[in-house]
Design a protein around this motif. Structure first.
Motif, mmCIF file in Angstrom:
data_model
loop_
_atom_site.group_PDB
_atom_site.id
_atom_site.type_symbol
_atom_site.label_atom_id
_atom_site.label_comp_id
_atom_site.label_asym_id
_atom_site.label_seq_id
_atom_site.Cartn_x
_atom_site.Cartn_y
_atom_site.Cartn_z
ATOM 1 N N ASP A 170 84.242 49.456 -44.689
ATOM 2 C CA ASP A 170 83.768 48.064 -43.616
ATOM 3 C C ASP A 170 82.539 46.954 -43.961
ATOM 4 O OD1 ASP A 170 80.750 50.172 -44.118
ATOM 5 O OD2 ASP A 170 81.359 51.362 -43.716
ATOM 6 N N GLY A 172 79.276 44.387 -44.786
ATOM 7 C CA GLY A 172 77.358 44.060 -43.486
ATOM 8 C C GLY A 172 76.614 45.015 -44.424
ATOM 9 N N ILE A 262 82.584 47.261 -38.805
ATOM 10 C CA ILE A 262 81.288 47.313 -38.917
ATOM 11 C C ILE A 262 81.400 48.643 -38.650
ATOM 12 C CG2 ILE A 262 79.051 46.470 -38.568
ATOM 13 C CD1 ILE A 262 80.057 43.406 -38.177
ATOM 14 N N THR A 266 75.311 50.309 -39.696
ATOM 15 C CA THR A 266 75.201 48.853 -39.915
ATOM 16 C C THR A 266 74.967 47.933 -38.870
ATOM 17 O OG1 THR A 266 76.774 48.545 -41.962
ATOM 18 C CG2 THR A 266 76.129 46.601 -40.913
ATOM 19 N N TYR A 267 74.993 48.330 -37.910
ATOM 20 C CA TYR A 267 74.950 47.811 -36.332
ATOM 21 C C TYR A 267 73.452 47.630 -35.348
ATOM 22 C CZ TYR A 267 79.790 45.776 -34.692
ATOM 23 O OH TYR A 267 80.276 45.045 -34.349
ATOM 24 N N PRO A 277 75.331 41.433 -36.435
ATOM 25 C CA PRO A 277 75.672 42.151 -37.146
ATOM 26 C C PRO A 277 76.711 41.218 -37.640
ATOM 27 C CG PRO A 277 75.007 43.431 -35.725
ATOM 28 C CD PRO A 277 75.127 42.584 -35.458
ATOM 29 N N ALA A 281 78.353 41.060 -41.793
ATOM 30 C CA ALA A 281 79.600 41.072 -42.520
ATOM 31 C C ALA A 281 80.435 40.104 -43.198
ATOM 32 C CB ALA A 281 80.435 41.871 -41.445
ATOM 33 N N ASP A 287 79.151 43.928 -50.674
ATOM 34 C CA ASP A 287 79.903 44.471 -50.501
ATOM 35 C C ASP A 287 81.134 46.048 -51.522
ATOM 36 O OD1 ASP A 287 78.929 45.894 -47.527
ATOM 37 O OD2 ASP A 287 79.620 43.457 -47.372
#
Length: 341
Positions: A170, A172, A262, A266-267, A277, A281, A287
């Motif tokens: 994922d 972000g 995501i 993270t959200y 978000p 990303a 990442d």
């Protein structure tokens, strides 16, 4: 009182010898390790790929919230992620350090403990390096070597129109971890009695402090008999990496917002910081996931890998590099990035 040994009491060669203790060889093709003028590697018919990463205190990392052991693991992972992006298996690592007199022998040993953990995690050999003085702060240069069969070497330039664009993991989270750590630093500077509030941010913080190079996916692809047509690691954000693949391959790309992976944490953290978000990303970076393309004929095989998501496809219109929003609005992919790149 914590023991402190001055580096000058050991000298450069004494320090290197001390740091090299405890490292063992994991790879059969390491023919010469630490202790000679250069490392040796038996390629055994494989192609050798190499990469170098340079990290400078105050630019790429902040020791006020980055433990030295985590930093050692991270710098190794960052360099090795480039090896994974070539579809190669990692073999060797060498480390160069610029040290100010702020650092003790024990501090450097803590850094190397993280590097040793990375060597054990990725089954690679530390084969040398160099140390020198630095007028201020810490400078780290990491070089990595990997091996790959010639017919399995993957570059950025092999994507074809209609190839499926995939990402691992994922995106972000690392940016949100950095934002969280930076905020807690400012809180501490304003009031040293305040305790950090990171209990509900463990995932994003570790995405920033301890990224993993995705060799698990490289092994999965090999087991499935799939060779990506192009690949890159996600160090500067998804948008930037897709643009790199398009530029190298002479293709366009169309990706879909609804498919971009995501994590829930993270959200939540992005919302807390009033950051989109999706922006995190697309442009956050660090990442160190893999972004790769595959032929449509391989899609069914790759869909069996649980931590890989198909997010779009390459097109035959080189100037078409777009994101299709959930609203069906089409916007151009851009890569402004966050901070120094």
């Amino acid at each position: 009182m914590e023991k402190r040994t001055e580096i000058g009491s050991l000298g450069e060669f004494g320090l290197i010898q001390r740091l090299a203790e405890g490292f063992t060889s994991h790879q059969p093709w390491t023919s010469i390790g630490i202790g000679d003028d250069a490392a040796g590697l038996e390629a055994n018919g494989f192609k050798v790929v190499s990469t170098t990463e340079l990290m400078i205190e105050g630019v790429h990392f902040d020791l006020s919230y980055t433990p030295l052991k985590h930093l050692g693991f991270k710098v190794a992972s960052i360099a090795l992620s480039d090896i994974a992006a070539m579809n190669a298996i990692p073999a060797q690592l060498s480390v160069g350090l610029g040290l100010s007199n702020r650092f003790s022998v024990e501090a450097v040993e803590e850094l190397y403990e993280g590097i040793k953990l990375a060597c054990e995690e990725y089954k690679i050999d530390l084969v040398g390096g160099d140390t020198t003085s630095s007028p201020q702060g810490l400078i780290i240069s990491v070089s990595a070597l990997g091996l790959v069969a010639e017919d399995q070497l993957v570059k950025r330039s092999g994507a074809k129109p209609n190839d499926v664009i995939c990402v691992t993991g994922d995106l972000g989270g690392a940016l949100m971890g950095l934002q969280s750590l930076e905020r807690e630093k400012q809180v501490y500077l304003a009031n040293p009695d305040m305790q950090p509030e990171l209990n509900e941010k463990n995932y994003v913080v570790m995405r920033q402090l301890k990224p993993m190079a995705r060799f698990d996916i490289i092994h999965d692809l090999k087991e499935l008999g799939v060779v990506p047509t192009s690949m890159i690691d996600c160090s500067d954000g998804l948008s930037s990496e897709i643009l790199h693949l398009c530029n190298a391959s002479g293709t366009g790309a169309r990706i879909f917002e609804k498919n971009i992976p995501i994590d829930d944490e993270t959200y939540l953290v992005a919302t807390e910081f009033s950051i989109s978000p999706l922006t995190a990303a697309l442009n956050g970076g660090e990442d160190y996931e893999l972004v790769f393309t595959i032929a449509q004929s391989d899609f069914d095989k790759v869909s069996k890998i649980t931590d890989v998501t198909a997010i779009g496809y390459m097109t035959d219109i080189p100037k078409e590099r777009v994101l299709v929003m959930k609203s069906e609005q089409i916007v151009a992919l851009t890569a402004p990035g966050f901070g120094p790149q």
